[in-house]
Design a protein around this motif. Structure first.
Motif, PDB file in Angstrom:
ATOM      1  N   ARG A 118       0.714  -1.167   0.008  1.00 44.53           N
ATOM      2  CA  ARG A 118       0.021   0.098   0.008  1.00 44.53           C
ATOM      3  C   ARG A 118       0.798   1.320   0.012  1.00 44.53           C
ATOM      4  O   ARG A 118       1.769   1.268   0.865  1.00 44.53           O
ATOM      5  N   ALA A 119       0.432   2.333  -0.838  1.00 44.47           N
ATOM      6  CA  ALA A 119       1.407   3.730  -0.762  1.00 44.47           C
ATOM      7  C   ALA A 119       0.429   4.549  -0.844  1.00 44.47           C
ATOM      8  O   ALA A 119      -0.895   4.489  -1.439  1.00 44.47           O
ATOM      9  N   LEU A 120       0.828   5.755  -0.528  1.00 46.31           N
ATOM     10  CA  LEU A 120      -0.358   7.006  -0.359  1.00 46.31           C
ATOM     11  C   LEU A 120       1.047   8.377  -0.257  1.00 46.31           C
ATOM     12  O   LEU A 120       1.916   8.119   0.223  1.00 46.31           O
ATOM     13  N   ALA A 121       0.440   9.354  -0.892  1.00 41.91           N
ATOM     14  CA  ALA A 121       1.405  10.520  -0.518  1.00 41.91           C
ATOM     15  C   ALA A 121       0.252  11.571  -0.026  1.00 41.91           C
ATOM     16  O   ALA A 121      -0.594  11.828  -0.433  1.00 41.91           O
ATOM     17  N   VAL A 122       0.738  12.181   0.942  1.00 39.46           N
ATOM     18  CA  VAL A 122       0.093  13.234   1.797  1.00 39.46           C
ATOM     19  C   VAL A 122       0.908  14.257   2.094  1.00 39.46           C
ATOM     20  O   VAL A 122       2.028  14.344   2.650  1.00 39.46           O
ATOM     21  N   LEU A 123       0.636  15.445   1.253  1.00 39.37           N
ATOM     22  CA  LEU A 123       1.592  16.484   1.240  1.00 39.37           C
ATOM     23  C   LEU A 123       1.055  17.960   1.720  1.00 39.37           C
ATOM     24  O   LEU A 123      -0.353  18.390   1.486  1.00 39.37           O
ATOM     25  N   THR A 124       1.774  18.844   2.356  1.00 35.54           N
ATOM     26  CA  THR A 124       1.633  20.045   2.538  1.00 35.54           C
ATOM     27  C   THR A 124       1.930  21.107   1.426  1.00 35.54           C
ATOM     28  O   THR A 124       3.290  20.986   1.086  1.00 35.54           O
ATOM     29  N   VAL A 125       1.118  22.030   1.192  1.00 35.03           N
ATOM     30  CA  VAL A 125       1.533  22.802   0.240  1.00 35.03           C
ATOM     31  C   VAL A 125       2.408  24.136   0.790  1.00 35.03           C
ATOM     32  O   VAL A 125       1.676  24.680   1.702  1.00 35.03           O
ATOM     33  N   SER A 126       3.526  24.062   0.539  1.00 37.38           N
ATOM     34  CA  SER A 126       4.552  24.818   1.168  1.00 37.38           C
ATOM     35  C   SER A 126       4.723  26.187   0.109  1.00 37.38           C
ATOM     36  O   SER A 126       5.310  27.229   0.979  1.00 37.38           O
ATOM     37  N   ASP A 127       4.268  26.147  -1.230  1.00 37.37           N
ATOM     38  CA  ASP A 127       4.392  27.368  -1.871  1.00 37.37           C
ATOM     39  C   ASP A 127       3.626  27.434  -2.995  1.00 37.37           C
ATOM     40  O   ASP A 127       3.010  26.027  -3.319  1.00 37.37           O
ATOM     41  N   HIS A 128       3.294  28.107  -3.847  1.00 38.58           N
ATOM     42  CA  HIS A 128       2.298  28.219  -4.963  1.00 38.58           C
ATOM     43  C   HIS A 128       3.072  28.712  -6.099  1.00 38.58           C
ATOM     44  O   HIS A 128       3.452  29.724  -6.270  1.00 38.58           O
ATOM     45  N   LEU A 129       2.804  27.734  -7.374  1.00 35.68           N
ATOM     46  CA  LEU A 129       3.432  28.329  -8.445  1.00 35.68           C
ATOM     47  C   LEU A 129       2.852  29.405  -9.381  1.00 35.68           C
ATOM     48  O   LEU A 129       3.348  30.230 -10.114  1.00 35.68           O
ATOM     49  N   LEU A 130       1.368  29.539  -9.015  1.00 33.55           N
ATOM     50  CA  LEU A 130       0.675  30.729  -9.713  1.00 33.55           C
ATOM     51  C   LEU A 130       0.707  31.890  -8.992  1.00 33.55           C
ATOM     52  O   LEU A 130       0.856  32.973  -9.606  1.00 33.55           O
ATOM     53  N   THR A 131       0.704  31.959  -7.700  1.00 29.34           N
ATOM     54  CA  THR A 131       0.690  33.153  -6.658  1.00 29.34           C
ATOM     55  C   THR A 131       1.912  33.582  -6.430  1.00 29.34           C
ATOM     56  O   THR A 131       2.049  35.009  -5.921  1.00 29.34           O
ATOM     57  N   GLY A 132       2.975  32.843  -6.275  1.00 28.87           N
ATOM     58  CA  GLY A 132       4.098  32.961  -5.549  1.00 28.87           C
ATOM     59  C   GLY A 132       4.129  32.973  -4.087  1.00 28.87           C
ATOM     60  O   GLY A 132       4.857  33.208  -3.381  1.00 28.87           O
ATOM     61  N   ALA A 133       3.051  32.766  -3.539  1.00 24.93           N
ATOM     62  CA  ALA A 133       2.911  32.807  -2.025  1.00 24.93           C
ATOM     63  C   ALA A 133       3.828  31.433  -1.551  1.00 24.93           C
ATOM     64  O   ALA A 133       4.070  30.472  -2.221  1.00 24.93           O
ATOM     65  N   ALA A 134       4.196  31.727  -0.392  1.00 22.99           N
ATOM     66  CA  ALA A 134       5.143  30.613   0.280  1.00 22.99           C
ATOM     67  C   ALA A 134       4.866  30.512   1.784  1.00 22.99           C
ATOM     68  O   ALA A 134       4.527  31.687   2.419  1.00 22.99           O
ATOM     69  N   LEU A 135       5.138  29.584   2.278  1.00 22.66           N
ATOM     70  CA  LEU A 135       5.113  29.167   3.969  1.00 22.66           C
ATOM     71  C   LEU A 135       6.101  29.843   4.700  1.00 22.66           C
ATOM     72  O   LEU A 135       7.072  29.404   4.256  1.00 22.66           O
ATOM     73  N   PRO A 136       6.084  30.716   5.590  1.00 23.88           N
ATOM     74  CA  PRO A 136       7.174  31.108   6.126  1.00 23.88           C
ATOM     75  C   PRO A 136       7.780  30.065   6.970  1.00 23.88           C
ATOM     76  O   PRO A 136       7.067  29.041   7.301  1.00 23.88           O
ATOM     77  N   SER A 137       9.273  30.053   6.974  1.00 27.92           N
ATOM     78  CA  SER A 137       9.798  28.696   7.638  1.00 27.92           C
ATOM     79  C   SER A 137       9.380  28.632   9.089  1.00 27.92           C
ATOM     80  O   SER A 137       9.292  27.421   9.733  1.00 27.92           O
ATOM     81  N   ALA A 138       9.003  29.838   9.750  1.00 21.92           N
ATOM     82  CA  ALA A 138       8.556  29.441  11.270  1.00 21.92           C
ATOM     83  C   ALA A 138       7.430  28.869  11.439  1.00 21.92           C
ATOM     84  O   ALA A 138       7.101  28.282  12.377  1.00 21.92           O
ATOM     85  N   ASP A 139       6.511  28.787  10.326  1.00 21.74           N
ATOM     86  CA  ASP A 139       5.228  28.286  10.263  1.00 21.74           C
ATOM     87  C   ASP A 139       5.078  27.023   9.760  1.00 21.74           C
ATOM     88  O   ASP A 139       4.023  26.100   9.871  1.00 21.74           O
ATOM     89  N   ARG A 140       6.183  26.279   9.132  1.00 24.15           N
ATOM     90  CA  ARG A 140       6.354  25.156   8.518  1.00 24.15           C
ATOM     91  C   ARG A 140       5.941  23.963   9.577  1.00 24.15           C
ATOM     92  O   ARG A 140       5.142  22.936   9.178  1.00 24.15           O
ATOM     93  N   GLU A 141       6.570  24.075  10.502  1.00 23.97           N
ATOM     94  CA  GLU A 141       6.577  22.825  11.397  1.00 23.97           C
ATOM     95  C   GLU A 141       4.950  22.627  12.023  1.00 23.97           C
ATOM     96  O   GLU A 141       4.695  21.378  11.853  1.00 23.97           O
ATOM     97  N   ARG A 142       4.567  23.849  12.275  1.00 26.18           N
ATOM     98  CA  ARG A 142       2.952  23.462  12.696  1.00 26.18           C
ATOM     99  C   ARG A 142       2.186  23.035  11.672  1.00 26.18           C
ATOM    100  O   ARG A 142       1.226  22.056  11.748  1.00 26.18           O
ATOM    101  N   SER A 143       2.386  23.270  10.520  1.00 26.86           N
ATOM    102  CA  SER A 143       1.579  22.835   9.349  1.00 26.86           C
ATOM    103  C   SER A 143       2.042  21.480   8.861  1.00 26.86           C
ATOM    104  O   SER A 143       0.892  20.612   8.547  1.00 26.86           O
ATOM    105  N   PHE A 144       3.230  21.189   8.785  1.00 25.89           N
ATOM    106  CA  PHE A 144       3.615  19.904   8.592  1.00 25.89           C
ATOM    107  C   PHE A 144       2.727  18.864   9.663  1.00 25.89           C
ATOM    108  O   PHE A 144       2.613  17.580   9.261  1.00 25.89           O
ATOM    109  N   GLY A 145       2.621  19.363  10.602  1.00 30.51           N
ATOM    110  CA  GLY A 145       2.214  18.192  11.923  1.00 30.51           C
ATOM    111  C   GLY A 145       0.805  17.696  11.374  1.00 30.51           C
ATOM    112  O   GLY A 145       0.729  16.658  11.634  1.00 30.51           O
ATOM    113  N   ASP A 146      -0.043  18.486  10.900  1.00 32.29           N
ATOM    114  CA  ASP A 146      -1.408  18.026  10.320  1.00 32.29           C
ATOM    115  C   ASP A 146      -1.075  17.024   9.280  1.00 32.29           C
ATOM    116  O   ASP A 146      -1.681  15.900   9.415  1.00 32.29           O
TER     117      ASP A 146
END
Length: 235
Positions: free
Chosen positions: A195-223
């Motif tokens: 069995r395999a699956l990929a669960v991914l957190t969106v850390s940046d966006h190719l269309l908008t250029g938005a990016a997750l600040p490094s200080a916030d990444r750990e909390r978001s990756f926890g989900d």
């Protein structure tokens, strides 16, 4: 022991979470597992085994890109008996509805090429997630109230690509996000019957250029890690 994994027999659990970054593997093991023990550090690729809600779990880095993941996934499945492998990692959003910090659960993973392309030759094999894992992950994400998207992703074989035309076509055809590993993981799972699956957190966006600040990444990756763990052991 294998060429790339120094764990002893019995030190790798049947359920393995695979972040690309070995330091993220260490963080996830120390944060979510009880009695986490380092079982591999060959070439600096860290792997830990511990207990989550009474279940043995290994969290093992995969490195960046499909060739690197293919080495570790092959050895984890073939030599250590891994039965459930879940990629946990970051990705770039490719649809306007996808926001930074959202979670993407990959139903399929498109790719220009993978390490398995030599086997398939002229066939365009369509690698996909395990249905039981995907359904359980969606249920876990909904229960947590995490903004989640389910659908196809694109596994690129380069990070600094210069194909805006290809990205445009991926977006046009509904691809939710881009990363670099899942397509080969899904190929190997199909080949070995696991069995395999990929669960991914969106850390940046190719269309908008938005990016997750490094200080916030750990909390978001926890989900993402919690969703993966709950999916792995859902009844």
């Amino acid at each position: 022991m294998t060429i790339h994994i120094g764990a002893k027999p019995g030190e790798i659990a049947e359920t393995v979470l695979m972040p690309g970054d070995p330091y993220r593997a260490r963080w996830a093991a120390e944060t979510f597992l009880e009695n986490a023990k380092l079982v591999n550090d060959v070439r600096g690729m860290l792997g830990y085994t511990g207990i989550w809600n009474g279940h043995p779990v290994t969290i093992h880095g995969s490195g960046m890109g499909m060739p690197s993941l293919s080495i570790y996934a092959n050895e984890l499945i073939r030599d250590y008996g891994a039965k459930t492998l879940i990629r946990i990692g970051s990705c770039g959003g490719m649809q306007e509805k996808v926001q930074v910090r959202d979670v993407i659960i990959a139903m399929t993973a498109s790719a220009l090429s993978t390490p398995s392309s030599g086997i398939f030759k002229e066939l365009n094999f369509a690698p996909c997630a395990d249905w039981s894992l995907l359904r359980a992950a969606v249920n876990a994400a909904e229960a947590k109230g995490v903004p989640t998207h389910v659908g196809g992703i694109y596994s690129a074989d380069v990070f600094y690509d210069e194909r805006p035309d290809l990205n445009e076509q991926m977006t046009r055809h509904g691809i939710l996000g881009v990363e670099m590993e899942a397509a080969e993981l899904y190929n190997l799972a199909a080949r070995y019957g696991v069995r395999a699956l990929a669960v991914l957190t969106v850390s940046d966006h190719l269309l908008t250029g938005a990016a997750l600040p490094s200080a916030d990444r750990e909390r978001s990756f926890g989900d993402m890690v919690e969703i993966a763990l709950e999916a792995a052991f859902a009844e």
